[in-house]
Design an enzyme around this catalytic site. Structure first.
Site, mmCIF file in Angstrom:
data_model
loop_
_atom_site.group_PDB
_atom_site.id
_atom_site.type_symbol
_atom_site.label_atom_id
_atom_site.label_comp_id
_atom_site.label_asym_id
_atom_site.label_seq_id
_atom_site.Cartn_x
_atom_site.Cartn_y
_atom_site.Cartn_z
ATOM 1 N N GLY A 190 -44.690 -20.425 4.635
ATOM 2 C CA GLY A 190 -44.435 -21.874 4.639
ATOM 3 C C GLY A 190 -45.208 -22.624 3.565
ATOM 4 O O GLY A 190 -45.238 -23.850 3.559
ATOM 5 N N LYS A 208 -46.956 -36.118 -10.397
ATOM 6 C CA LYS A 208 -48.283 -36.647 -10.041
ATOM 7 C C LYS A 208 -49.072 -37.004 -11.293
ATOM 8 O O LYS A 208 -49.776 -38.020 -11.334
ATOM 9 C CB LYS A 208 -49.040 -35.610 -9.210
#
Ligand SMILES: NC(=O)c1ccc[n+]([C@@H]2O[C@H](COP(=O)([O-])OP(=O)(O)OC[C@H]3O[C@@H](n4cnc5c(N)ncnc54)[C@H](OP(=O)(O)O)[C@@H]3O)[C@@H](O)[C@H]2O)c1
Length: 431
Positions: A190, A208
């Site tokens: 995950g 970012k």
């Protein structure tokens, strides 16, 4: 006089949205104290009303239409946690700002693509636009740049801005295994999406970086000016050579002002093992800001996940509750400078190059001749093992040179008969 509660609407109840609801409920008491008023969850919106999100939504009005929620007069602040640079997320944010409502978002894609225009809209309407969670999750880097370090001229800002890439590169180094295998493992655990391209091709880190540069340099957000490379080409062999040479390989986003403009780049870097950021491992993120008076400041923490991201979202809500406001990108939107992107071909730096070479006499002379002709000065060369007539890796590092010269040299070297694979090049950073 007791201030009325701040009525918050949350658009998007996925990982971050549910995390925000959970945090608002769990820490309601201290949030009310620190913000000077209660923050109440007045409304929510998501696609599927029937889905159990593991959080208490009682008392919040449900909106099937997130844009209508943003326009509702009984909402004071809109928190956008849907995601995506356009579509509903953008409509929600623009709708709220157009009505003079402050917005909090974790949406880096939206801020990287439309940040300057949204900041302009927010200012025209007298509403705040806060996005701490959009950069490095739980690390309060926007606040640090805009407030704690606000007196500094920033010379450079860089960081590990994508936890998935940092996890993959760290695990490759620790295990000696190859990229594809570790990526598959990260997907099972995950840590990587089913479609991992946004992360491993450097796009997420670039979003970012675009935001960070704007806050640090007071420039318009310029996502399209970023040179972006991912980590798919990094091999176990490069990681092993890096270790021998005293480096760790990290995917960094770096920005600095040069004479030609703003240099923004996202790519794998050779980071000296002595640099603190070399030891930021696994899914952690870190950002280093270099200010002319503060010097080097490093902030490290969790760059994603429900808890860390909610922490940043709610910190922004606390500012709104308390009436604290700073310009979106640290200076008024009208004062944001349009700084040209400094072309990557003018980048000056040192390079690591790995070649797969047929082991026969004269090969090294051909390689060094190409470097000499392009005025690239060698710092070191390593050839491990001997296998006459077969492929062996040859690794070289250069002194500081211009990217254009390096690329010309590599093109010539790559065309030699004795070079069996395209040359691999990784930039060495002076951090
Ligand atoms: N996950 C992180 O760790 C993290 C960290 C930093 C920043 N972010 C940013 O935070 C944002 C949210 O990320 P996430 O991971 O929480 O995403 P997510 O788990 O995919 O959740 C997205 C949510 O948006 C809802 N949604 C989608 N379309 C909608 C629509 N048309 N109207 C109303 N709701 C809609 C979905 O509803 P359903 O649940 O009903 O499908 C879901 O609840 C993104 O901008 C992301 O880049 C995430």
């Amino acid at each position: 006089m007791v201030k009325p509660p701040l009525r918050v609407a949350v658009a998007g109840l996925g990982t971050v949205g549910a995390g925000v609801v959970h945090l608002l409920r769990q820490n309601a008491g201290l949030i009310a104290q620190r913000g000077g008023r209660e923050i109440t969850l007045a409304a929510v919106s998501a696609r599927d009303r029937g889905r159990d999100r593991g959080v208490e939504l009682a008392g919040a009005r449900w909106f099937a239409d997130a844009v209508a929620m943003a326009a509702d007069p009984d909402i004071d602040v809109v928190v956008e946690l849907i995601g995506g640079a356009d579509g509903v997320a953008r409509d929600v944010v623009e709708t709220a700002l157009a009505r003079g409502k402050p917005v909090v978002t974790a949406n880096k894609a939206l801020m990287a693509r439309h940040g300057s225009a949204l900041a302009q809209l927010a200012e025209t309407k007298g509403a705040g636009l806060a996005f701490e969670a959009a950069v490095a999750g739980g690390i309060p880097i926007i606040k640090a740049l805009r407030e704690g370090l606000a007196a500094n001229t920033f010379t450079r800002i860089y960081g590990i801005l994508n936890g998935t890439c940092n996890y993959i590169l760290t695990t490759m180094r620790e295990s000696g295994r190859d990229f594809a295998e570790i990526l598959a493992e990260a997907q099972r655990l995950g840590y990587a999406e089913a479609d991992p391209s946004f992360d491993i091709d450097g796009i997420d880190a670039a979003h970012k970086l675009a935001i960070l540069s704007s806050v640090a340099f007071g420039s318009e957000v310029d996502f399209s000016g970023i040179h972006i490379e991912g980590i798919r080409h990094i091999s176990a062999l490069d990681i092993a050579f890096a270790a021998d040479l005293g480096f760790h390989i990290k995917l960094l986003g770096l920005a600095r002002l040069t004479e030609r403009g703003i240099e923004q780049r996202v790519h794998a870097c050779m980071v000296p093992q002595a640099a603190p950021i070399a030891h930021v491992e696994g899914v952690l993120n870190a950002v280093v800001a270099e200010g002319d008076f503060a010097g080097r400041v490093l902030l490290q923490g969790r760059g994603a996940g429900a808890g860390p991201t909610a922490s940043s979202v709610v910190a922004d809500l606390l500012d709104i509750a308390a009436g604290r406001r700073t310009p979106t990108f640290s200076v008024p939107a009208a004062a944001l400078r349009k700084i040209p992107a400094s072309p990557m071909l003018h980048h000056q730096g040192a390079y690591y190059v790995r070649l797969m070479v047929v082991d026969r006499p004269g090969v090294i002379a051909d390689i060094t001749a190409a470097l000499r002709d392009e005025l690239v000065s060698l710092e070191s060369m390593i050839q491990r093992g001997r296998a006459p007539g077969e492929a062996v890796p040859v690794v070289l590092t250069t002194h500081i040179t211009e990217e254009a010269a390096m690329r010309r040299a590599l093109e010539r070297i790559g065309a030699l008969d004795s070079i069996l694979e395209p040359p691999r090049m990784i930039r060495i950073e002076d951090l």
